[in-house]
Design a protein around this motif. Structure first.
Motif, mmCIF file in Angstrom:
data_model
loop_
_atom_site.group_PDB
_atom_site.id
_atom_site.type_symbol
_atom_site.label_atom_id
_atom_site.label_comp_id
_atom_site.label_asym_id
_atom_site.label_seq_id
_atom_site.Cartn_x
_atom_site.Cartn_y
_atom_site.Cartn_z
ATOM 1 N N ASP A 35 15.645 29.802 50.154
ATOM 2 C CA ASP A 35 16.131 28.995 51.260
ATOM 3 C C ASP A 35 17.645 29.075 51.173
ATOM 4 O O ASP A 35 18.259 28.502 50.272
ATOM 5 C CB ASP A 35 15.656 27.554 51.126
ATOM 6 C CG ASP A 35 16.127 26.679 52.272
ATOM 7 O OD1 ASP A 35 17.193 26.967 52.868
ATOM 8 O OD2 ASP A 35 15.436 25.691 52.561
ATOM 9 N N GLN A 40 18.111 27.521 47.146
ATOM 10 C CA GLN A 40 17.039 27.310 46.188
ATOM 11 C C GLN A 40 15.950 28.347 46.359
ATOM 12 O O GLN A 40 15.697 28.830 47.466
ATOM 13 C CB GLN A 40 16.417 25.920 46.367
ATOM 14 C CG GLN A 40 17.349 24.788 46.011
ATOM 15 C CD GLN A 40 16.664 23.438 46.171
ATOM 16 O OE1 GLN A 40 15.649 23.307 46.862
ATOM 17 N NE2 GLN A 40 17.214 22.436 45.537
ATOM 18 N N THR A 42 12.252 29.173 46.821
ATOM 19 C CA THR A 42 11.127 28.423 47.381
ATOM 20 C C THR A 42 9.785 29.095 47.125
ATOM 21 O O THR A 42 8.748 28.481 47.317
ATOM 22 C CB THR A 42 11.296 28.222 48.903
ATOM 23 O OG1 THR A 42 11.381 29.497 49.529
ATOM 24 C CG2 THR A 42 12.535 27.398 49.203
ATOM 25 N N GLY A 43 9.804 30.359 46.693
ATOM 26 C CA GLY A 43 8.544 31.038 46.447
ATOM 27 C C GLY A 43 8.727 32.278 45.598
ATOM 28 O O GLY A 43 9.837 32.815 45.480
ATOM 29 N N PRO A 67 4.130 29.201 46.229
ATOM 30 C CA PRO A 67 5.239 28.252 46.293
ATOM 31 C C PRO A 67 5.873 28.047 44.921
ATOM 32 O O PRO A 67 5.169 27.959 43.910
ATOM 33 C CB PRO A 67 4.584 26.955 46.770
ATOM 34 C CG PRO A 67 3.234 27.333 47.268
ATOM 35 C CD PRO A 67 2.853 28.599 46.585
ATOM 36 N N TYR A 68 7.175 27.952 44.890
ATOM 37 C CA TYR A 68 7.869 27.760 43.619
ATOM 38 C C TYR A 68 7.532 26.403 43.005
ATOM 39 O O TYR A 68 7.598 26.238 41.800
ATOM 40 C CB TYR A 68 9.383 27.908 43.790
ATOM 41 C CG TYR A 68 10.090 28.049 42.465
ATOM 42 C CD1 TYR A 68 10.049 29.246 41.767
ATOM 43 C CD2 TYR A 68 10.770 26.978 41.893
ATOM 44 C CE1 TYR A 68 10.667 29.385 40.548
ATOM 45 C CE2 TYR A 68 11.395 27.107 40.665
ATOM 46 C CZ TYR A 68 11.339 28.307 39.997
ATOM 47 O OH TYR A 68 11.948 28.436 38.773
ATOM 48 N N ARG A 69 7.106 25.440 43.819
ATOM 49 C CA ARG A 69 6.744 24.124 43.274
ATOM 50 C C ARG A 69 5.551 24.204 42.323
ATOM 51 O O ARG A 69 5.291 23.285 41.566
ATOM 52 C CB ARG A 69 6.507 23.122 44.401
ATOM 53 C CG ARG A 69 5.281 23.397 45.224
ATOM 54 C CD ARG A 69 5.089 22.323 46.313
ATOM 55 N NE ARG A 69 3.903 22.601 47.083
ATOM 56 C CZ ARG A 69 3.862 23.379 48.159
ATOM 57 N NH1 ARG A 69 4.976 23.935 48.601
ATOM 58 N NH2 ARG A 69 2.731 23.586 48.802
ATOM 59 N N TRP A 70 4.786 25.297 42.372
ATOM 60 C CA TRP A 70 3.676 25.477 41.446
ATOM 61 C C TRP A 70 4.132 25.884 40.053
ATOM 62 O O TRP A 70 3.358 25.830 39.103
ATOM 63 C CB TRP A 70 2.708 26.533 41.961
ATOM 64 C CG TRP A 70 1.925 26.141 43.174
ATOM 65 C CD1 TRP A 70 1.998 24.971 43.875
ATOM 66 C CD2 TRP A 70 0.948 26.927 43.839
ATOM 67 N NE1 TRP A 70 1.134 24.997 44.935
ATOM 68 C CE2 TRP A 70 0.481 26.177 44.944
ATOM 69 C CE3 TRP A 70 0.435 28.193 43.614
ATOM 70 C CZ2 TRP A 70 -0.499 26.660 45.813
ATOM 71 C CZ3 TRP A 70 -0.531 28.688 44.477
ATOM 72 C CH2 TRP A 70 -0.998 27.917 45.565
ATOM 73 N N ARG A 72 5.448 25.759 36.483
ATOM 74 C CA ARG A 72 5.526 24.724 35.453
ATOM 75 C C ARG A 72 6.638 25.022 34.461
ATOM 76 O O ARG A 72 7.319 24.127 34.002
ATOM 77 C CB ARG A 72 4.196 24.601 34.720
ATOM 78 C CG ARG A 72 3.082 24.136 35.610
ATOM 79 C CD ARG A 72 1.768 24.071 34.876
ATOM 80 N NE ARG A 72 1.825 23.262 33.688
ATOM 81 C CZ ARG A 72 1.398 22.007 33.596
ATOM 82 N NH1 ARG A 72 0.895 21.421 34.657
ATOM 83 N NH2 ARG A 72 1.461 21.360 32.462
ATOM 84 N N ILE A 80 2.303 28.835 35.873
ATOM 85 C CA ILE A 80 2.126 28.051 37.089
ATOM 86 C C ILE A 80 0.905 27.160 36.940
ATOM 87 O O ILE A 80 0.072 27.357 36.045
ATOM 88 C CB ILE A 80 1.987 28.945 38.344
ATOM 89 C CG1 ILE A 80 0.717 29.791 38.282
ATOM 90 C CG2 ILE A 80 3.213 29.802 38.536
ATOM 91 C CD1 ILE A 80 0.386 30.502 39.588
ATOM 92 N N ASN A 81 0.790 26.176 37.829
ATOM 93 C CA ASN A 81 -0.390 25.311 37.849
ATOM 94 C C ASN A 81 -1.637 26.156 38.054
ATOM 95 O O ASN A 81 -1.566 27.248 38.623
ATOM 96 C CB ASN A 81 -0.277 24.281 38.974
ATOM 97 C CG ASN A 81 0.811 23.280 38.708
ATOM 98 O OD1 ASN A 81 1.052 22.895 37.574
ATOM 99 N ND2 ASN A 81 1.483 22.859 39.765
#
Length: 96
Positions: A35, A40, A42-43, A67-70, A72, A80-81
């Motif tokens: 982004d 940042q 984001t993926g 997604p980068y939010r996955w 850990r 990742i999760n």
């Protein structure tokens, strides 16, 4: 990445293997989704996928973007999760 080491170049993520937190190989980072407004990641664009997880879903595609939010943790590998493992259809689970 060591928190004491300071900021790292995002290109250091390219080429790292990605595993679920259960130790299942997911794929290898080929590129990043950014982004530019927020500067940042984001993926993660993954290639060399674990076809046991993705074969039915990617159908000829070169890879997937997760997604980068996955993510850990990031070190020699990226964890990742386990969400990717849970994407299997219940019918696939019963057949296995």
């Amino acid at each position: 990445m060591d928190a004491d080491a300071g900021p790292q170049e995002i290109t250091t993520l390219v080429g790292r293997e990605v595993y679920s937190n259960n130790g299942v190989f997911i794929g290898q980072v080929e590129d990043l989704r950014l982004d530019l407004d927020t500067e940042q990641v984001t993926g993660l664009a993954l290639a060399d996928l674990n076809l046991d997880l993705f074969d039915e879903r990617v159908r000829g595609a070169r890879g997937v973007i997760i997604p980068y939010r996955w993510v850990r943790s990031v070190g020699d590998i990226i964890l990742i999760n386990d969400i990717v493992e849970r994407m299997k259809d219940p019918e696939q689970e019963a057949a296995a």
